[in-house]
Enzyme design. Sequence first.
Site, short mmCIF file in Angstrom:
data_model
loop_
_atom_site.label_atom_id
_atom_site.label_comp_id
_atom_site.label_asym_id
_atom_site.label_seq_id
_atom_site.Cartn_x
_atom_site.Cartn_y
_atom_site.Cartn_z
N LYS A 1 0.86 -1.19 0.00
CA LYS A 1 0.00 0.00 0.00
C LYS A 1 0.89 1.23 0.00
CE LYS A 1 -4.37 1.28 0.16
NZ LYS A 1 -5.55 0.66 -0.45
N ASP B 1 -6.97 4.54 -4.78
CA ASP B 1 -7.61 4.41 -3.46
C ASP B 1 -8.23 5.79 -3.21
OD1 ASP B 1 -7.87 2.59 -0.98
OD2 ASP B 1 -7.18 4.44 -0.08
P1 NDP Z 1 -12.91 8.09 -3.00
O1 NDP Z 1 -11.83 9.06 -2.75
O2 NDP Z 1 -13.41 7.91 -4.38
O3 NDP Z 1 -14.16 8.38 -2.05
C1 NDP Z 1 -14.03 8.42 -0.66
C2 NDP Z 1 -15.35 8.85 -0.08
O4 NDP Z 1 -15.29 8.77 1.34
C3 NDP Z 1 -15.69 10.29 -0.40
O5 NDP Z 1 -17.08 10.43 -0.41
C4 NDP Z 1 -15.08 11.03 0.79
O6 NDP Z 1 -15.67 12.29 1.05
C5 NDP Z 1 -15.39 10.08 1.92
N1 NDP Z 1 -14.38 10.21 2.97
C6 NDP Z 1 -13.04 10.07 2.85
N2 NDP Z 1 -12.43 10.31 4.02
C7 NDP Z 1 -13.41 10.61 4.88
C8 NDP Z 1 -13.43 10.95 6.24
N3 NDP Z 1 -12.29 11.03 6.96
N4 NDP Z 1 -14.65 11.18 6.83
C9 NDP Z 1 -15.79 11.10 6.11
N5 NDP Z 1 -15.83 10.80 4.81
C10 NDP Z 1 -14.67 10.55 4.21
O7 NDP Z 1 -12.35 6.70 -2.41
P2 NDP Z 1 -12.86 5.23 -2.73
O8 NDP Z 1 -14.32 5.22 -2.93
O9 NDP Z 1 -11.95 4.66 -3.73
O10 NDP Z 1 -12.49 4.49 -1.35
C11 NDP Z 1 -13.41 4.40 -0.26
C12 NDP Z 1 -12.97 3.30 0.68
O11 NDP Z 1 -12.93 2.05 -0.03
C13 NDP Z 1 -11.58 3.45 1.29
O12 NDP Z 1 -11.56 2.87 2.57
C14 NDP Z 1 -10.71 2.61 0.36
O13 NDP Z 1 -9.52 2.18 0.99
C15 NDP Z 1 -11.66 1.45 0.10
N6 NDP Z 1 -11.37 0.68 -1.10
C16 NDP Z 1 -11.34 1.25 -2.34
C17 NDP Z 1 -11.10 0.48 -3.46
C18 NDP Z 1 -11.15 1.04 -4.83
O14 NDP Z 1 -11.06 0.25 -5.79
N7 NDP Z 1 -11.32 2.34 -5.02
C19 NDP Z 1 -10.80 -0.95 -3.33
C20 NDP Z 1 -10.96 -1.49 -2.01
C21 NDP Z 1 -11.20 -0.68 -0.94
P3 NDP Z 1 -14.87 13.63 0.61
O15 NDP Z 1 -15.01 13.69 -0.87
O16 NDP Z 1 -15.57 14.72 1.33
O17 NDP Z 1 -13.45 13.42 1.07
#
Ligand code: NDP
Length: 444
Positions: free
Chosen positions: A126, A166
């Site tokens: 990671k 991510d």
């Molecule tokens: P994105 O950056 O596309 O979206 C993240 C989302 O979560 C946004 O809506 C963001 O809001 C919100 N968010 C992030 N940090 C916080 C926080 N501290 N408090 C509240 N809301 C928060 O990321 P992904 O959708 O790719 O990833 C989401 C999760 O899924 C993570 O845990 C990631 O590790 C996991 N994941 C992702 C994969 C992938 O293929 N993308 C694969 C496997 C797991 P804002 O825009 O306001 O920051």
Amino acid sequence: MSYVDEVYEKVVAKNPAEPEFHQAVKEVLDSLRPVIEANEEKYRREALLERLVEPDRQFKFRVPWVDDQGQVQVNTGYRVQFNNSIGPYKGGLRLHPSVNLGIIKFLGFEQIFKNSLTRLPIGGGKGGSDFDPKGKSDREVMAFCQSFMTELCKYIGADTDVPAGDIGTGAREIGYMFGQYKKIKSVYEGVLTGKGLSYGGSLARTEATGYGLLYLTQEMLKCNGHEMNGKVVAVSGSGNVAIYAAQKAQQMGAKVVTCSDSNGWVYDPEGIDVAALKEIKEVQRARLTEYKKYRPNSEYHEGRGVWTVKCDIALPCATQNELFLEDAKALVANGCIAVAEGANMPTTMDATEYLQKNGVLFAPGKAANAGGVATSALEMSQNSERLSWTFEEVDGKLQQIMVNIFHNLDDAAKRYGKEGDYVAGANIAGFEKVAEAMIAQGVC
Ligand code: NDP
């Protein structure tokens, strides 16, 4: 003291100020107790757990770049190569101000077991940076990505370590990083996944984590006498995972009524309009306050609150530690039957325990969100073959992988007398393959 407790104590002592890493190690080791106890002498002699919790290596580096005002900015970059016993290191790059070494280590550690669960040949790693792409111009994001890759390219390669997206790292960031890698190394290889379709990306990779989450959830429901059709679903987040989870849930006949970002959350009693969400988040890169313009009957609330809404199924898809004990209590009181983690470690340990004790089906992230990395591995296969598969082909393989993952963990839980404990099942099934490979490869 038991071997598990001994190793956990050493982890805390050796890695102070890394609470998320401690949490991930504790959750995994606790649920591995029956396996470890059955093989304690052998594993102790091999120092298997000590080797498992210590990354193969970790890099921390300076990332200087120039902003639009001509000011030099400095961020910190990380890559943790945790374990490559079953394949090249594989795991995403997180760009978020909260990133530090402990967060990257927790994610890298989880990734080992997740990748093993897919049964594909990928190890765990990671990386990321405390850079925040939010509010930056495209040129600033490019300047950061180029500087980040100028250092990262020394440690990665198509057969060594293959990063992906991510939080904060989407197609735009991957594109800039890939361009810089190619320029420095002069090789055109599948060193990153999540690439654009015009330069080696895989169809269905964008959708894969969210879709995969729903394929696994549907299988879990089916095996417990329920179905997705007609269910009310609460989703948190509004990024890549949340958007495609909501889309697939609705295609399966469920109604998704919430989504959120780091400022607030939306309740839409008629069902989230996924096209509007995509427009706001993927095109405008705007905040969820915009959603009401598309759906006047929806409600926007500042702060947290998604888990207070009555739902049958909860899908936390935002970030780590976003579903607490009080949220678990509200979900149970509201009749929730299943929680499946789209994000990595979104549910705190006491919340997970409460949900499981109260009969809620609980699918942990390392299984439920493995569709993203599994499809990244399919992207690597296509790059190696220099071929592209159709959307249906990739989506079909993804469905099969997610169904298999569910049965792997279900079987592992049953083998150790923990039927229905999918957290233990996922950790055990993920661990068994890695442990066997590590022992077979000797002390290294
Ligand atoms: P994105 O950056 O596309 O979206 C993240 C989302 O979560 C946004 O809506 C963001 O809001 C919100 N968010 C992030 N940090 C916080 C926080 N501290 N408090 C509240 N809301 C928060 O990321 P992904 O959708 O790719 O990833 C989401 C999760 O899924 C993570 O845990 C990631 O590790 C996991 N994941 C992702 C994969 C992938 O293929 N993308 C694969 C496997 C797991 P804002 O825009 O306001 O920051």
